[in-house]
Design a protein around this motif. Sequence first.
Motif, PDB file in Angstrom:
ATOM      1  N   UNK A  86       0.857  -1.184   0.000  1.00  0.00           N
ATOM      2  CA  UNK A  86       0.000   0.000   0.000  1.00  0.00           C
ATOM      3  C   UNK A  86       0.890   1.230   0.000  1.00  0.00           C
ATOM      4  N   UNK A 120       1.894   8.158  -0.717  1.00  0.00           N
ATOM      5  CA  UNK A 120       1.569   8.752  -2.016  1.00  0.00           C
ATOM      6  C   UNK A 120       0.105   9.191  -2.041  1.00  0.00           C
ATOM      7  N   UNK A 121      -0.613   8.908  -0.960  1.00  0.00           N
ATOM      8  CA  UNK A 121      -2.025   9.274  -0.896  1.00  0.00           C
ATOM      9  C   UNK A 121      -2.948   8.194  -1.431  1.00  0.00           C
ATOM     10  N   UNK A 122      -2.416   6.991  -1.674  1.00  0.00           N
ATOM     11  CA  UNK A 122      -3.269   5.925  -2.219  1.00  0.00           C
ATOM     12  C   UNK A 122      -3.507   4.865  -1.149  1.00  0.00           C
ATOM     13  N   UNK A 123      -4.674   4.909  -0.545  1.00  0.00           N
ATOM     14  CA  UNK A 123      -4.944   4.003   0.571  1.00  0.00           C
ATOM     15  C   UNK A 123      -6.093   3.048   0.281  1.00  0.00           C
ATOM     16  N   UNK A 124      -6.810   3.275  -0.818  1.00  0.00           N
ATOM     17  CA  UNK A 124      -8.022   2.485  -1.033  1.00  0.00           C
ATOM     18  C   UNK A 124      -7.694   1.041  -1.375  1.00  0.00           C
ATOM     19  N   UNK A 138      -4.476  -1.957  -2.974  1.00  0.00           N
ATOM     20  CA  UNK A 138      -3.075  -2.363  -2.930  1.00  0.00           C
ATOM     21  C   UNK A 138      -2.503  -2.307  -4.341  1.00  0.00           C
TER      22      UNK A 138
END
Lengths: 493, 430
Positions: free
Chosen positions: B297, B301-305, B307
Amino acid sequence: MLAARIVWSLMAVMALAAETGRPSLRRLTHSQYNNTVRDLLGDQTGPASQFPQEDFVHGFKNQVEAQSISPLQAEAYGAAAERLARNYFRGRETPRDGGQFVREFGRKAFRRPLAEAEARRYGALFARGGGQLVVEAMLQSPHFLFRGEGADSRLSYFLWDSMPDDQLLRSAAAGELATAAGIEKAARRMLGDPRARQALDEFVSQWLRFDRVLNTVKDRRLYPQFNPELAYAMTEETRRLVADLVWGSRSFMEIFTAEYGFLNTDLASLYGFPAPGEEFGKVQFPAGSDRAGILGQATLLALTSKPEETSPTERGVFIRAQLLCQEVPDPPPGTDNNLPASTEARPLTNRERLGVHLTNPACATCHQLMDPIGFGLEKFDAVGKRREKQSITFFPGRQERGSRAKAVELEIDTRGAVAGIANSEFSSPKDLGRILAGSAQCQECVVRQLFRYAFGRQETSADRPVIARGLEVFRSSQFRLQELIIYMAGVVR
Amino acid sequence: MKKPLSRRTFLKGVSLTGAAARIALPPLEAMFNSHGTAYGAERAPIETRFLLWFNGNGIPEKYWIPTETGPGYTMTPCLAPLAPFRNDVHVITGVDNPSARKPGPGNDHHRSMSALVSGTSFTGRGAGGPSIDQAIAARLGGQSLFRSLQIGVSQESFGESIQRNLSWAAYDRALPPEMIPHKLFDRLFGARDEGWIARKKSVLDAVAEDATQLQAGLGKADQDRLGDHLESIRELERAIAGLPPEYAQVEEPEQGGDMKDWPRIAKLQTGLLAHALVTRQTRVASYMLTKCQGLSRFPWLGYTAARHHDYTHQNAESPESQRVMRDICRWHVEEFAGLVGKLKATPEGAGNLLDNCCLVYIHEHAEANAHKNNGLAVIVAGHAGRLVTGRHTKSAGTIGDLYLALANDVMGAGLEGFPSGRAKLAGIAG
C-alpha cells in the motif's frame, strides 16, 4: 554442483522417496519449533515467528518438498539457539556432570538416546562452554531440526504439534508403539491433552488459510468497521466452532451446517445479530438467518474477497480447492484479464461483470466451475456482512476535488450452483452448507486434507486405499474428526 | 608513503587482538596503491559488484518508456528521479522474456517471475533454475565473506515462494531476503569478539558433524536435503569470520519503528547495502523493494483504497488508474536513484563506488494490467566494466541476452550461457 541440486524438484523428491521406500526426514515447522522449545526449555517467546516465512505447498506449510534450509534460515536457527540457550541458563547453574547433562538433555532434544560418538562430541562442547554451549549446538543440529522415523515423534508432532513427552518416549522404548493397538491407546491419551487443541488449531488455521484473513486489506472508505482486531475475531469464531465440533464429539460435517456461532460484540454487530452474553460465547443464530457453518462466517467470506468487493471467482476457487480438493488451473498464458468496467453511466453487478467468463468459451471451461459457486454467496459482502443489494460507490478522482462520492444500489441475483454435484442449486451459505455436508466429495476431501497435513505431502494413486479406509472410518463414526485423527495417527509414515 | 597493508594481514590481526570487532566503510587508504585503484600489497584491481534490483508488478508504459532513443532522450515522469544520474544509467526497453510464455503451471506473475530471474519456466513452486545473480555469485562470490546477499523491503504479496523471492540458488531453491534492517545490520556489522567467533565455530563444527553422520544412513532424497542444510552451515561459518577492527563504525538502525513504513525501511536497507558493498563483504546482491504481484500500500503517495496489484487491474486503462501507477513506479525509481546517489557519493579508490558497480533494475512485466512479458523496461546503472550509460536503447534481445552481456562483458563471470539467452546483447559494455 548445480545439476546435483535439481533433485530438489517435486517429482524427484517424491520418486526417490518412493524408490527407497523410506519416509523423508521432516523439518520442524515454525509452529512445531515454537512449541518444542516451549516444552523442552520452558521458553514461551516463540522465536520461530521471526524466521523467514514458510511456503504453503499443497495447501499446507509442513510439506516435505518445501522444507529446505536456506542460509538465512540457518542463520535464524543459529541466532535463536544462542538466545534460547542463554535464557535457559539465566538463573540456572551449569550442571556439574557434563556427561550426564549431555545424555539427558540430548535424549529430549533429539527425541532418542544419544549415540556414543554424539555423546563424545557434545561432551567436548560441554568442556569448552558448559551446558549453554551444548544446548546452543543441539538446537541447531539436524537431529533436533529434522525428525526421522520414530513412532513417538511421528505421533507427537501430528497430534500435539510438539515433541513427545516422557511417557511417550517410554512407551516407544518399551516397544508399545509397535502395534496398532498400542498406537491407538497412545493416540487416545494424547487427544485428551491440551496440546492436542493447539495442534488442531494449527491444522485448521492452515487448511482454512487464516493467514489470508489476518493479512487482508479492505477499502477503509467502504468497510470502516474492518480492522486487525475484527480480522482476529473472525478467525477466533472459526477456531471455536471447529473446537466445539471436534472436542464435543459432534459430526465434523456440521462445520458446514451449524446454526450457531461463537461471536464477540464486534462480530455480532457485523452480522446484525444481538450482542452475545459473553465475548465469544456460544450463540444460536436468529431464526431465518441464512448463515450456517464456515460458509456463513466472515473468515471465509472476507478472505475470498478483494479490498473493495467480493470475488465470486475467488470464493469458487477456495471452495473447490480447500473443501472439495479439486484443483482449478490458473488462466493460461496470454489471457486477457480485463472485465467490463462498472461505471457511473453503466453500473454492473459482479455477476454482470463476470458474465464474460461464461459467454466466452475460452474462459467458460474453467470459470463455470468457479463463478456460479460464488454467485450463490453474493448476499454477503467483502467483510462478511449481509446485504440485500450490491452497493457500488464511485469516488471522485483527484482532479475532481470538491465533488462527492456517488453510490448506486443494484439488485443481486444469488442463484448459484456447484457444477459436478447433482441438484446443487443454492442461493445462500446455509443451502450450500447442506449440499457440501452431504457431498461424498466434500467428506472425502476432509480425509485428504488431513492426510496431506499428517503425511507432509500430496496423496498419490498408491495412497488410495489409505484414503478410502479413512473415509470409511470417518463415515462409520458419524464423522467424528477425533476418530479420523486416530486412524491417521496409525497409518501416517 | 605508508607501507601498503594486505587485507589478509588484517584478518589475521583480529584473532590476535581479541577485541570486539566492528567493521564499516570506507576501506582504508593504506590498502590502495598510490593511484588509488588497487589493493597495494595484492596488486589486485578493485572488485566489480553486481546488484539485481526488483520492483513488483509492471509499469504504465506511457509514463515510463522514453519516446526518443539515444543520448538525447527526454526523461519520462517515472524516470525523472534519475535525472541527476542521467550519465550513470542506461535505459533499455523492448527486452523480451520468452520463457514466460511457455505453457506450464502458475499464473502470469509466477511464470514471468521465474522466467525473468532464471530464464526458465516456473516449476509450480519456484524458479526453474538459478537466478542471474546466483549464476554470477557461483563464479565470483567465492572470495567474499558472503557469497551473495539478499535484501528485501516490503513484505506484502500474495505470499507464495516465487512471489516473495528474487534469488534462487537452483531449481526450487529460494534464497529469502532479509527484510528487517536491524537484523541485516547484525549480520553485516554486528559486534563480534574473538571468543564469540571461536564459540560459534565450535558449535557449527559439531552441527556439521551431526549432519555428515546423519547423511550417511539416509536415502538419496534425504541426503540431498541434509546436504542443503550442511551447505547453509558452511556459508554461516564463512560469514562469521573475524572482521578488521580498524574499520570505522556503521550506525546501527534503530529497532522497532513502523515496520510497514516502506520508504523508511528502504532507506535503511539501501544504506546497509551500500556499506556491505564498499566494505567488500559481498560482490553480488539482490534487492527486492516490493514483491512479485506485490500488494504494497502507498499511504505516503495518498493511495490508501487498494493495494498495488489491485491498482494495476482496476479500470487500469482509465486516466486515474494510469496516474496512480505512474506515481507508484516513480517512487520505485526514486528509491533506486537514492541508492545510485549513495554509491556515487561513496569514495572508492580514485573514484567512487558506483564506478565499480553494475546495477540492473527489473520488473516482472512491462504494461502491468496486460501482464505483458515482452518489451520489458530495464535500467542498468553504474560504470563497472565500461558499461555504456547516458542513453535509452530499444533492444530486440531477450533478458537472457542482456544478462549474458552483463555477466560476461561487465562482470567477467565467464558464463557459458544463460537460459533464454542466445547471444550477448550488443551495446551494453564499451
